[in-house]
Design an enzyme around this catalytic site. Structure first.
Site, PDB file in Angstrom:
ATOM      1  N   GLY A 202       3.215  -6.234  -0.272  1.00 29.86           N
ATOM      2  CA  GLY A 202       4.610  -5.841  -0.110  1.00 29.86           C
ATOM      3  C   GLY A 202       4.915  -5.350   1.290  1.00 29.86           C
ATOM      4  N   ASP A 233       9.950  -6.567  -7.063  1.00 32.16           N
ATOM      5  CA  ASP A 233      11.327  -6.043  -7.004  1.00 32.16           C
ATOM      6  C   ASP A 233      12.299  -7.004  -6.329  1.00 32.16           C
ATOM      7  OD1 ASP A 233      10.125  -3.827  -8.011  1.00 32.16           O
ATOM      8  OD2 ASP A 233      10.480  -2.523  -6.283  1.00 32.16           O
ATOM      9  N   ILE A 386       4.463  -5.798 -17.763  1.00 34.25           N
ATOM     10  CA  ILE A 386       5.139  -6.857 -17.010  1.00 34.25           C
ATOM     11  C   ILE A 386       4.309  -7.271 -15.787  1.00 34.25           C
ATOM     12  CG2 ILE A 386       7.154  -7.364 -15.570  1.00 34.25           C
ATOM     13  CD1 ILE A 386       8.828  -5.659 -17.470  1.00 34.25           C
TER      14      ILE A 386
HETATM   15  P1  ATP Z   1       3.927  -2.677  -3.334  1.00 42.13           P
HETATM   16  O1  ATP Z   1       5.159  -3.471  -3.317  1.00 42.13           O
HETATM   17  O2  ATP Z   1       3.060  -2.962  -4.492  1.00 42.13           O
HETATM   18  O3  ATP Z   1       4.163  -1.212  -3.111  1.00 42.13           O
HETATM   19  P2  ATP Z   1       2.890  -2.565  -0.669  1.00 42.13           P
HETATM   20  O4  ATP Z   1       2.269  -3.584   0.202  1.00 42.13           O
HETATM   21  O5  ATP Z   1       4.149  -1.942  -0.143  1.00 42.13           O
HETATM   22  O6  ATP Z   1       3.071  -3.220  -2.079  1.00 42.13           O
HETATM   23  P3  ATP Z   1       1.414  -0.113  -0.237  1.00 42.13           P
HETATM   24  O7  ATP Z   1       0.492   0.599  -1.163  1.00 42.13           O
HETATM   25  O8  ATP Z   1       2.596   0.620   0.282  1.00 42.13           O
HETATM   26  O9  ATP Z   1       1.830  -1.427  -1.007  1.00 42.13           O
HETATM   27  O10 ATP Z   1       0.592  -0.638   1.036  1.00 42.13           O
HETATM   28  C1  ATP Z   1      -0.492  -1.525   0.893  1.00 42.13           C
HETATM   29  C2  ATP Z   1      -1.471  -1.362   2.025  1.00 42.13           C
HETATM   30  O11 ATP Z   1      -0.809  -1.410   3.281  1.00 42.13           O
HETATM   31  C3  ATP Z   1      -2.221  -0.045   1.964  1.00 42.13           C
HETATM   32  O12 ATP Z   1      -3.586  -0.331   2.096  1.00 42.13           O
HETATM   33  C4  ATP Z   1      -1.671   0.764   3.122  1.00 42.13           C
HETATM   34  O13 ATP Z   1      -2.662   1.550   3.703  1.00 42.13           O
HETATM   35  C5  ATP Z   1      -1.182  -0.292   4.096  1.00 42.13           C
HETATM   36  N1  ATP Z   1       0.007   0.170   4.813  1.00 42.13           N
HETATM   37  C6  ATP Z   1       1.119   0.680   4.267  1.00 42.13           C
HETATM   38  N2  ATP Z   1       2.035   0.996   5.206  1.00 42.13           N
HETATM   39  C7  ATP Z   1       1.470   0.675   6.396  1.00 42.13           C
HETATM   40  C8  ATP Z   1       1.890   0.776   7.770  1.00 42.13           C
HETATM   41  N3  ATP Z   1       3.095   1.244   8.093  1.00 42.13           N
HETATM   42  N4  ATP Z   1       1.033   0.350   8.726  1.00 42.13           N
HETATM   43  C9  ATP Z   1      -0.192  -0.116   8.398  1.00 42.13           C
HETATM   44  N5  ATP Z   1      -0.631  -0.251   7.139  1.00 42.13           N
HETATM   45  C10 ATP Z   1       0.158   0.143   6.142  1.00 42.13           C
END
Ligand code: ATP
Ligand code: MG
Length: 461
Positions: A202, A233, A386
């Site tokens: 994400g 989402d 889901i």
């Molecule tokens: P979801 O939609 O399921 O929340 P996501 O990719 O947003 O997916 P996160 O848990 O927020 O899920 O982030 C996934 C990975 O990305 C984690 O390992 C986190 O450390 C890394 N990460 C999140 N934000 C950053 C950022 N700003 N810079 C570098 N790495 C990041």
């Protein structure tokens, strides 16, 4: 175009390897050359292999003609009706490839939460890489954590390994939140000799992918970092939809139907269903629209009063009096202002939300008890059911094409891009632009108004 090439084409790869093999003909559409442009029906009889995607091909983001700035949705024309053209780069195989397949070590990583279709994308990336001739393909286990945790070892991937993984939900590679910093990840890429990294995740994961791309550039590494947006989402800017969303809406309808049956079969029954949607209410809106069984749909983008004469509770009372039962569908990020702030964050730094579903159930019970009206309130949270299902047919196709295009993007020498469906065409998009903020339901949009027409709910203001 120049800006795009400078930002996303690997600079040290601007010259195609002279001895690189031609792209497999599987990726080329056999086409016939028109003899005369003025007579489109007339083609030369000999078929030629030239049906590739040109680097200058574009996908227009708007294909509707708004005659006036007051037409609903006409945000892309100025007050004087001048058109602001918006486009992105067309995804797909280029005629020239920028990597020698036998020199490629490709890695796939899945991060964040689960989403239907992850296995479909992994499978298709592996299959497409193999068609290009790549032999060295690995999976990084449990998200970015797999780069640093010495107890976790790379998973070798091949067509044989991934053949049937799309038949079940989840991720073959596992997912996680949190994990190592960007420098450690790039150190690990160097150590492992990875030069193509496919990142499924994400907004957080894409922020990470973008940082990895920049760090690789800084170190002058020949690494293509390609994202595939995974958000159930559907909250990524510019894209028609992201994979998993369609499946989620379909599955959410089952929960809504159960809530309806429970509510309808009880005396003064009220069913509350909480669906995914931290900042965007697309799942709640679409599931409400498609099920036709929802009386009140609450999303983060549209503020509402819960108590008070025009609030949700008084409408529930009205529904019990007139219909005998009611169904509420609420997105997890809706009404957070009503709940006590916890300040808690998860391993990735995302704020942990209070449970709006529990709040609605408790407050509704309390309200009807206070006014002396019987009400039977049941709450369903189908989130984890889901997220874990396998992709439906429509998402299966979306994942397949996204996976293929991710590999084409890497072989075209791009890095720091992500793949998406824009205006029914597949496109490459710059990561920073699509994750600058989440895509939201526009409360003034035709779709939200259609949803209100369908539920018959008033403004709770
Ligand atoms: P979801 O939609 O399921 O929340 P996501 O990719 O947003 O997916 P996160 O848990 O927020 O899920 O982030 C996934 C990975 O990305 C984690 O390992 C986190 O450390 C890394 N990460 C999140 N934000 C950053 C950022 N700003 N810079 C570098 N790495 C990041
Ligand atoms: Mg996120």
């Amino acid at each position: 175009q120049q800006d795009w090439e400078a930002r996303f084409r690997l600079p040290h790869l601007t010259d195609i390897f002279p001895d690189a093999p031609p792209i497999p003909s599987t990726f080329c559409l056999k086409m016939r050359t028109p003899i005369d442009r003025d007579f489109p029906g007339r083609y030369s009889s000999d078929e030629q292999w030239h049906g590739y995607i040109n680097n200058n091909d574009r996908v227009l983001l708007k294909t509707i003609y708004y005659s006036s700035p007051t037409s609903a949705g006409a945000e892309c024309i100025g007050p004087d009706c001048t058109w602001v053209e918006q486009w992105v780069h067309r995804a797909g195989p280029r005629e020239k490839i920028y990597y020698k397949p036998e020199k490629v070590k490709a890695a796939i990583v899945t991060c964040g939460g689960l989403c239907p279709g992850l296995n479909d994308v992994i499978r298709q990336i592996v299959i497409t890489l193999e068609i290009y001739g790549v032999k060295n393909i690995v999976g990084i286990p449990f998200g970015y954590r797999g780069f640093s945790d010495t107890e976790l070892t790379e998973v070798p991937l091949s067509r044989k390994v991934v053949q049937n993984i799309h038949l079940s939900g989840g991720s073959l590679l596992g997912v996680s939140r949190g994990g190592p910093g960007v420098n450690d990840i790039v150190d690990s890429l160097e150590e492992r000799g990875i030069n193509m990294l496919f990142v499924l995740g994400g907004n957080g994961t894409h922020a990470g992918a973008n940082a990895i791309h920049h760090e690789c550039r800084k170190r002058q590494l020949k690494v293509s970092v390609i994202g595939v947006p995974k958000t159930i989402d559907n909250d990524i800017l510019l894209m028609d939809k992201t994979f998993g969303f369609d499946t989620a809406v379909e599955e959410a309808q089952r929960a809504i139907n159960s809530a309806y049956i429970e509510a309808h079969s009880a005396y003064h029954g009220i069913g509350v269903v909480k669906l995914m949607g931290r900042s965007s209410g697309f799942i709640a809106m679409h599931a409400s629209l498609s099920s036709g069984q929802v009386d009140i749909c609450l999303i983060p983008e549209v503020p509402f009063n819960f108590h008070g004469p025009h609030g949700v509770l008084s409408h529930l009372k009205y529904l019990l009096e007139t219909k005998g039962s009611a169904v509420v569908c609420v997105a997890e990020g809706a009404g957070q202002n009503l709940l006590q702030k916890t300040n808690a964050t998860d391993a990735s730094g995302n704020i942990v939300f209070g449970d709006i579903g529990v709040y609605i159930q408790q407050e509704t019970k309390k309200y009807f008890k206070e006014i002396g009206v019987h009400a039977d309130v049941k709450y369903i949270d189908p989130t984890y059911m889901i997220r874990a299902v396998r992709a439906n047919a429509s998402d299966g196709i979306l994942c397949t094409v996204l996976g293929q295009n991710a590999v084409h993007g890497a072989f075209a020498g791009y890095s720091g891009i992500t793949v998406g469906l824009c205006n029914t065409h597949y496109a490459y998009l710059p990561i920073p632009e699509v994750i600058s903020h989440p895509r939201l339901v526009d409360p003034n949009s035709r779709m939200w108004h259609r949803c209100l027409t369908s539920t018959g709910q008033p403004d709770f203001i």
